[in-house]
Write an enzyme that holds these catalytic residues in place. Structure first.
Site, mmCIF file in Angstrom:
data_model
loop_
_atom_site.group_PDB
_atom_site.id
_atom_site.type_symbol
_atom_site.label_atom_id
_atom_site.label_comp_id
_atom_site.label_asym_id
_atom_site.label_seq_id
_atom_site.Cartn_x
_atom_site.Cartn_y
_atom_site.Cartn_z
ATOM 1 N N MET A 17 -9.546 48.152 -2.816
ATOM 2 C CA MET A 17 -8.785 47.039 -2.240
ATOM 3 C C MET A 17 -7.396 47.544 -1.834
ATOM 4 O O MET A 17 -6.453 46.770 -1.697
ATOM 5 C CB MET A 17 -8.680 45.895 -3.249
ATOM 6 C CG MET A 17 -10.059 45.318 -3.572
ATOM 7 S SD MET A 17 -10.023 43.606 -4.140
ATOM 8 C CE MET A 17 -9.013 43.747 -5.579
ATOM 9 N N ALA A 46 -3.695 49.692 -1.943
ATOM 10 C CA ALA A 46 -2.619 49.998 -2.901
ATOM 11 C C ALA A 46 -3.049 51.222 -3.709
ATOM 12 O O ALA A 46 -3.050 51.215 -4.945
ATOM 13 C CB ALA A 46 -2.293 48.799 -3.795
ATOM 14 N N LEU A 47 -3.407 52.254 -2.994
ATOM 15 C CA LEU A 47 -4.027 53.429 -3.612
ATOM 16 C C LEU A 47 -3.057 54.151 -4.546
ATOM 17 O O LEU A 47 -1.869 54.274 -4.258
ATOM 18 C CB LEU A 47 -4.498 54.404 -2.514
ATOM 19 C CG LEU A 47 -5.489 53.829 -1.494
ATOM 20 C CD1 LEU A 47 -5.967 54.930 -0.546
ATOM 21 C CD2 LEU A 47 -6.690 53.163 -2.173
ATOM 22 N N HIS A 48 -3.599 54.614 -5.676
ATOM 23 C CA HIS A 48 -2.817 55.380 -6.640
ATOM 24 C C HIS A 48 -3.649 56.588 -7.074
ATOM 25 O O HIS A 48 -4.753 56.816 -6.535
ATOM 26 C CB HIS A 48 -2.404 54.506 -7.828
ATOM 27 C CG HIS A 48 -3.549 53.734 -8.426
ATOM 28 N ND1 HIS A 48 -4.603 54.337 -9.071
ATOM 29 C CD2 HIS A 48 -3.826 52.401 -8.448
ATOM 30 C CE1 HIS A 48 -5.454 53.425 -9.489
ATOM 31 N NE2 HIS A 48 -5.024 52.236 -9.111
ATOM 32 N N HIS A 100 -7.374 56.163 -7.573
ATOM 33 C CA HIS A 100 -8.199 56.155 -6.357
ATOM 34 C C HIS A 100 -8.363 57.577 -5.813
ATOM 35 O O HIS A 100 -9.436 57.945 -5.330
ATOM 36 C CB HIS A 100 -7.545 55.300 -5.266
ATOM 37 C CG HIS A 100 -7.479 53.843 -5.591
ATOM 38 N ND1 HIS A 100 -6.295 53.202 -5.866
ATOM 39 C CD2 HIS A 100 -8.451 52.909 -5.700
ATOM 40 C CE1 HIS A 100 -6.544 51.925 -6.108
ATOM 41 N NE2 HIS A 100 -7.834 51.716 -6.024
ATOM 42 N N ASP A 116 0.804 53.310 4.106
ATOM 43 C CA ASP A 116 0.838 54.330 3.049
ATOM 44 C C ASP A 116 -0.590 54.669 2.588
ATOM 45 O O ASP A 116 -0.926 55.837 2.356
ATOM 46 C CB ASP A 116 1.687 53.800 1.887
ATOM 47 C CG ASP A 116 1.840 54.838 0.801
ATOM 48 O OD1 ASP A 116 2.315 55.936 1.122
ATOM 49 O OD2 ASP A 116 1.456 54.559 -0.354
ATOM 50 N N ASP A 117 -1.444 53.651 2.469
ATOM 51 C CA ASP A 117 -2.837 53.890 2.052
ATOM 52 C C ASP A 117 -3.545 54.820 3.041
ATOM 53 O O ASP A 117 -4.244 55.760 2.646
ATOM 54 C CB ASP A 117 -3.617 52.568 1.988
ATOM 55 C CG ASP A 117 -3.242 51.737 0.769
ATOM 56 O OD1 ASP A 117 -2.600 52.280 -0.149
ATOM 57 O OD2 ASP A 117 -3.592 50.542 0.740
ATOM 58 N N GLN A 168 -2.361 58.331 2.726
ATOM 59 C CA GLN A 168 -2.941 58.988 1.534
ATOM 60 C C GLN A 168 -4.397 59.387 1.792
ATOM 61 O O GLN A 168 -4.843 60.456 1.366
ATOM 62 C CB GLN A 168 -2.886 58.048 0.331
ATOM 63 C CG GLN A 168 -1.486 57.796 -0.177
ATOM 64 C CD GLN A 168 -1.527 57.334 -1.629
ATOM 65 O OE1 GLN A 168 -1.980 58.047 -2.512
ATOM 66 N NE2 GLN A 168 -1.036 56.128 -1.864
ATOM 67 N N GLY A 189 -14.283 53.322 -10.452
ATOM 68 C CA GLY A 189 -13.575 53.680 -11.684
ATOM 69 C C GLY A 189 -14.195 53.012 -12.903
ATOM 70 O O GLY A 189 -14.618 51.848 -12.841
ATOM 71 N N LYS A 245 -12.539 52.137 -15.408
ATOM 72 C CA LYS A 245 -11.594 51.142 -15.952
ATOM 73 C C LYS A 245 -12.210 49.748 -15.852
ATOM 74 O O LYS A 245 -12.155 48.961 -16.777
ATOM 75 C CB LYS A 245 -10.268 51.168 -15.205
ATOM 76 C CG LYS A 245 -9.289 50.128 -15.742
ATOM 77 C CD LYS A 245 -7.933 50.272 -15.145
ATOM 78 C CE LYS A 245 -7.836 49.624 -13.798
ATOM 79 N NZ LYS A 245 -7.640 48.166 -13.835
ATOM 80 N N SER A 292 -3.455 51.082 -12.244
ATOM 81 C CA SER A 292 -3.969 49.882 -11.577
ATOM 82 C C SER A 292 -3.041 49.556 -10.422
ATOM 83 O O SER A 292 -1.818 49.758 -10.519
ATOM 84 C CB SER A 292 -3.985 48.709 -12.563
ATOM 85 O OG SER A 292 -4.062 47.489 -11.862
ATOM 86 N N SER A 293 -3.609 49.013 -9.361
ATOM 87 C CA SER A 293 -2.779 48.603 -8.221
ATOM 88 C C SER A 293 -1.814 47.504 -8.631
ATOM 89 O O SER A 293 -0.808 47.263 -7.976
ATOM 90 C CB SER A 293 -3.665 48.101 -7.087
ATOM 91 O OG SER A 293 -4.569 49.108 -6.709
ATOM 92 N N ARG A 294 -2.131 46.810 -9.725
ATOM 93 C CA ARG A 294 -1.276 45.702 -10.168
ATOM 94 C C ARG A 294 -0.037 46.197 -10.917
ATOM 95 O O ARG A 294 0.915 45.426 -11.093
ATOM 96 C CB ARG A 294 -2.061 44.753 -11.072
ATOM 97 C CG ARG A 294 -3.151 43.987 -10.336
ATOM 98 C CD ARG A 294 -3.753 42.918 -11.232
ATOM 99 N NE ARG A 294 -4.437 41.892 -10.471
ATOM 100 C CZ ARG A 294 -5.716 41.958 -10.115
ATOM 101 N NH1 ARG A 294 -6.444 42.983 -10.464
ATOM 102 N NH2 ARG A 294 -6.254 40.983 -9.400
HETATM 103 O O1 PAF Z 1 -12.619 47.576 -7.833
HETATM 104 C C1 PAF Z 1 -12.197 47.135 -6.742
HETATM 105 O O2 PAF Z 1 -11.184 47.580 -6.203
HETATM 106 C C2 PAF Z 1 -12.960 45.995 -6.065
HETATM 107 O O3 PAF Z 1 -13.480 45.104 -7.006
HETATM 108 C C3 PAF Z 1 -14.064 46.490 -5.111
HETATM 109 C C4 PAF Z 1 -15.140 47.239 -5.845
HETATM 110 C C5 PAF Z 1 -13.440 47.383 -4.038
HETATM 111 C C6 PAF Z 1 -14.712 45.293 -4.415
HETATM 112 O O4 PAF Z 1 -13.794 44.550 -3.683
#
Ligand code: PAF
Length: 281
Positions: free
Chosen positions: A27, A29-31, A34, A77-78, A81, A147, A149, A185-187
């Site tokens: 989704m 917001a790569l870190h 990812h 940025d994503d 990357q 992941g 996680k 986490s992206s959060r």
């Molecule tokens: O894990 C995530 O980032 C999301 O749940 C996924 C698998 C990309 C589906 O939207």
């Protein structure tokens, strides 16, 4: 790196890519977590195969509109990357291009999603399964990397591919952590400085029960009480759930007789973080 922003353009690009094609659904917001998934995808694809990444903040898996609105979207940025990581194709569907306005079919999982995140986020895993099945149909990858996680998500996606005979291998990769133990986490970027400093307690609270296990303790209630006490010492967090489940069926267990997972979701303000630890008797 090629890009596509609609399913139609994606199909044309995919037809051209050397196989095997390995997909990393995200989704954005790569870190570093990812990037580890992308490296794993390259390892599986080899130098002659292809690695694809999808970046799509999937609206139908969000149970709280505020969470969807606040989800970070640093797209430029994503893409930079992805390019630097040697991704061959990035799929960034424009909003509205993934779902028909009158769509009426959804994938529903009815067992593994009953507890943990599935219990406190109604509809979440239906949204995840639906979008991932769509991505699998669009890319038709040989494998996809996720992941660990999100271990409940991983278990449910494995179950989905098994039950629906989807010819995609689902590969899991261990959680990547910050040096202080917080799961990436992206959060995390949405945590205040105070909350960020407190958040490593989540993993410490879960890991803390391992000493009980080593001493021969098997009672689930004791594990839950020990972890809850540690979490509740925080003046900041609110526990969404703390559960002990069987590692395979994801159903609650009272005693640890087979591999089990102690998992939690907590809120810091409106930022929800998850983590877990596997307990093997
Ligand atoms: O894990 C995530 O980032 C999301 O749940 C996924 C698998 C990309 C589906 O939207």
């Amino acid at each position: 790196m090629r890009t596509a922003d609609t399913p139609e353009k994606l199909r044309l690009q995919v037809a051209d890519l050397p196989r095997p094609l390995i997909l990393v659904p995200t989704m954005g917001a790569l870190h570093q977590g990812h990037l580890a998934l992308i490296r794993k995808a390259r390892e599986i694809a080899g130098s002659t195969g292809s690695v694809a990444v999808s970046i799509f903040v999937n609206p139908i898996q969000f149970d709280r509109p505020a969470d969807l609105a606040a989800y970070p979207r640093p797209l430029a940025d994503d893409l930079a990357q992805c390019q630097a990581a040697g991704v061959d194709l990035a799929f960034v569907p424009a909003s509205g291009s993934m779902y028909y306005p009158d769509r009426s079919v959804t994938v529903t999982e009815t067992l593994l999603s009953k507890h943990l995140c599935g219990a406190t986020r109604p509809g979440h895993f239906d949204g995840v399964c639906t979008v991932v099945l769509k991505l699998f149909n669009l890319f038709q990858p040989e494998a996809a990397v996720f992941g660990e996680k999100d271990f409940q998500q991983l278990a449910i996606l494995r179950r989905m591919t098994r039950d629906l005979d989807v010819p995609v291998e689902v590969v899991g990769l261990p959680t990547v952590r910050e040096p202080d133990g917080l799961a990436m986490s992206s959060r995390n970027v949405r945590l205040t400085a105070e909350h960020r400093a407190d958040a490593p307690r989540i993993q410490r609270a879960l890991q803390g029960v391992l000493s009980l296990l080593r001493c021969g303790e098997r009672s689930g209630d004791l594990f839950l009480a020990r972890a809850r006490k540690h979490l509740e010492e925080s003046p900041f967090l609110r526990i969404d759930y703390l559960e002990l489940v069987d590692a395979e069926t994801l159903q609650p267990v009272g005693r640890i007789q087979r591999p089990a997972v102690l998992a939690t979701a907590v809120f810091y303000g409106d930022v929800r973080l998850i983590d877990h630890v596997t307990l093997c008797p």
